[in-house]
Design a protein around this motif. Structure first.
Motif, PDB file in Angstrom:
ATOM      1  N   SER A 248       0.844  -1.194   0.000  1.00 36.55           N
ATOM      2  CA  SER A 248       0.000   0.000   0.000  1.00 36.55           C
ATOM      3  C   SER A 248       0.880   1.243   0.000  1.00 36.55           C
ATOM      4  N   SER A 370      -5.304   2.950   5.207  1.00 36.39           N
ATOM      5  CA  SER A 370      -4.608   2.472   4.006  1.00 36.39           C
ATOM      6  C   SER A 370      -4.519   0.956   3.923  1.00 36.39           C
ATOM      7  N   VAL A 371      -5.047   0.245   4.927  1.00 39.85           N
ATOM      8  CA  VAL A 371      -5.064  -1.221   4.885  1.00 39.85           C
ATOM      9  C   VAL A 371      -6.476  -1.700   5.129  1.00 39.85           C
TER      10      VAL A 371
END
Length: 484
Positions: A248, A370-371
């Motif tokens: 990411s 972001s995950v």
């Protein structure tokens, strides 16, 4: 109970900085020894904290938490009676092992023990009181050092540790992660500890001279171990650090910002309280109180900064925050012996605190957004470990760059010059953080999280020493999260 347990680690993370000048005088410790007294704890904590969460998953969160508290408490006793800097460093290393076991479990116990409807309130209480412990650490430590001795800052952990161990056994139910399977990544933990230990030793001891062969050997071993660590994590079926998470771009960018900004913070909190005592003539309690405005600003403003990032995106706060931090550090270049606190120190501390307030919650929100939700625990743990490693390496390197080696640390003129150089270096690091944020952080990352139908997570804690603790979205990830 969990607040009291993690509070011991919070207190020691802030109080030891205040005690360093007195410890150095009492034990005739060199600058490198003082660096090790601070870094020894960070070294073992950063190396083992993810492993500690995994152990809790498998062996029982309460059990691992209790073992960590016992180790931390006994190591605190050893710190208090240490007759030499060498034994104190060893005790601090052991303290870090205890901290790596107890800190992941403190939040995981709350996650497992409370109903979903009550977790937010419980975690809010945990983080708020933890913030109070961090804020009171310098003040309490300064008073204990002045009234009794620096040894008293470690002795206060004994009754607290005994109470926490008893309360956990009596009132906390045991819990495991039923989805945690597979072999633990002991190889990764060993390689991480050897790698960080070897490189840190080389960085700290090289300027002292006289140990060239040992420095070269440990540097080679450290670098080789770090290379081996990444190789091990790539091939392990259950890696301590799953490298795929860095695929990411936003996760990697947020951790890059974390690394450079928290490297600067580690040096600031290492040098500031020592500079105030050695060069400015402050008492320990006055030096410990000098940075309280930073904690007050974060406690008041961090939630608002998180809300701002949610509304306009994290890119602007994560760019402005490091720039304001850099401005505060440049103001510290104007502090000289004889200056008043209100006229010279306070303005710099306030500007620095405002910048820090803009960074902590948004950077954590970016990491978590972001995950995917199932990896939120490991994402928080990785981000926290990145912050601690950054502080570890910066405290090893920047004092050397600033010329604070040997006995120069205790010379008021040398300390003044070294402090100014150190703050200039840290301002540069903060500026690098602003550049990274502006060029790599997406303004839409938090909006993308909402667009996927997920509820935005609140910022439960915004700590000074490491990034925010965040509860995991799924039980399997909960114990990988690491507190501040």
């Amino acid at each position: 109970m969990t607040i009291a347990g993690s509070g011991m680690a919070f207190l020691d993370s802030t109080v030891v900085n205040v005690a360093l000048p007195k410890i150095g005088e009492d034990l005739d410790a060199s600058t490198s020894a003082l660096q090790w007294i601070l870094n020894g704890y960070l070294l073992t904590l950063a190396s083992l904290i993810l492993l500690g969460g995994s152990l809790g998953d498998r062996l029982g969160r309460r059990l691992v938490f209790q073992v960590g508290v016992v180790i931390f408490t006994l190591a605190s006793l050893l710190c208090a009676v240490a007759p030499s800097a060498e034994l104190l460093i060893f005790a601090r290393l052991v303290q870090g092992i205890g901290g790596a076991l107890l800190t992941p479990g403190s939040l995981a116990i709350i996650e497992a023990s409370f109903r979903p409807a009550d977790r937010a309130r419980a975690i809010g209480a945990w983080s708020g009181l933890g913030g109070v412990a961090s804020a009171l650490g310098p003040l309490l430590g300064g008073w204990l050092i002045g009234a009794i001795s620096w040894r008293a800052i470690f002795l206060i952990n004994l009754p607290l540790g005994a109470f926490v161990t008893w309360a956990a056994a009596r009132y906390v139910p045991e819990s495991h992660d039923p989805n945690a399977t597979g072999r633990l990544d002991y190889g990764g933990a060993v390689l991480a500890a050897v790698g960080l230990g070897g490189t840190t030793y080389a960085l700290i001891e090289a300027p002292e001279g006289g140990r060239l062969a040992a420095v070269v050997v440990t540097a080679v071993i450290g670098v080789a171990a770090l290379v081996g660590f990444f190789w091990q994590e790539r091939r392990s079926a259950n890696p301590m650090l799953p490298l795929g998470i860095f695929a990411s771009r936003q996760f990697s960018a947020a951790n890059a910002v974390t690394f450079v900004v928290y490297a600067a913070l580690g040096v600031v909190f290492f040098l500031l309280v020592s500079f105030l005592q050695i060069s400015m003539g402050y008492s320990p309690i006055a030096a410990g109180s000098a940075s309280l405005p930073v904690t007050a600003l974060m406690l008041v403003g961090s939630a608002r900064a998180g809300a701002l990032a949610q509304r306009i995106g994290p890119r602007v706060p994560l760019t402005l925050g490091p720039l304001i931090i850099a401005a505060g550090l440049l103001l510290m270049l104007r502090i000289n012996p004889g200056d008043s606190y209100v006229g010279a120190v306070l303005p710099a501390v306030i500007v620095f605190g405002l910048g820090l307030t803009l960074v902590v919650a948004p950077v954590t929100a970016t990491v978590m957004a972001s995950v995917e939700s199932g990896r939120s625990g490991i994402a928080s743990g990785v981000n926290n470990a990145v912050a601690r490693v950054a502080g570890l390496l910066a405290v090893a390197v920047v004092p050397v760059v600033a010329g604070l080696t040997g006995d120069k640390f205790y010379d008021p003129e040398e300390m003044t010059h070294g402090f100014h150089v150190g703050m200039a270096v840290c301002a540069g690091l903060a500026l690098v953080g602003a550049i990274i944020a502006w060029t790599t952080i997406s303004a839409e990352v938090l909006h993308e999280e909402e667009a996927e139908g997920e509820e935005p997570e609140e910022c439960y804690s915004c700590g000074v020493g490491a990034p925010t603790m965040r509860p995991a979205s799924e039980p399997a990830a909960a114990t990988a999260t690491t507190p501040d």
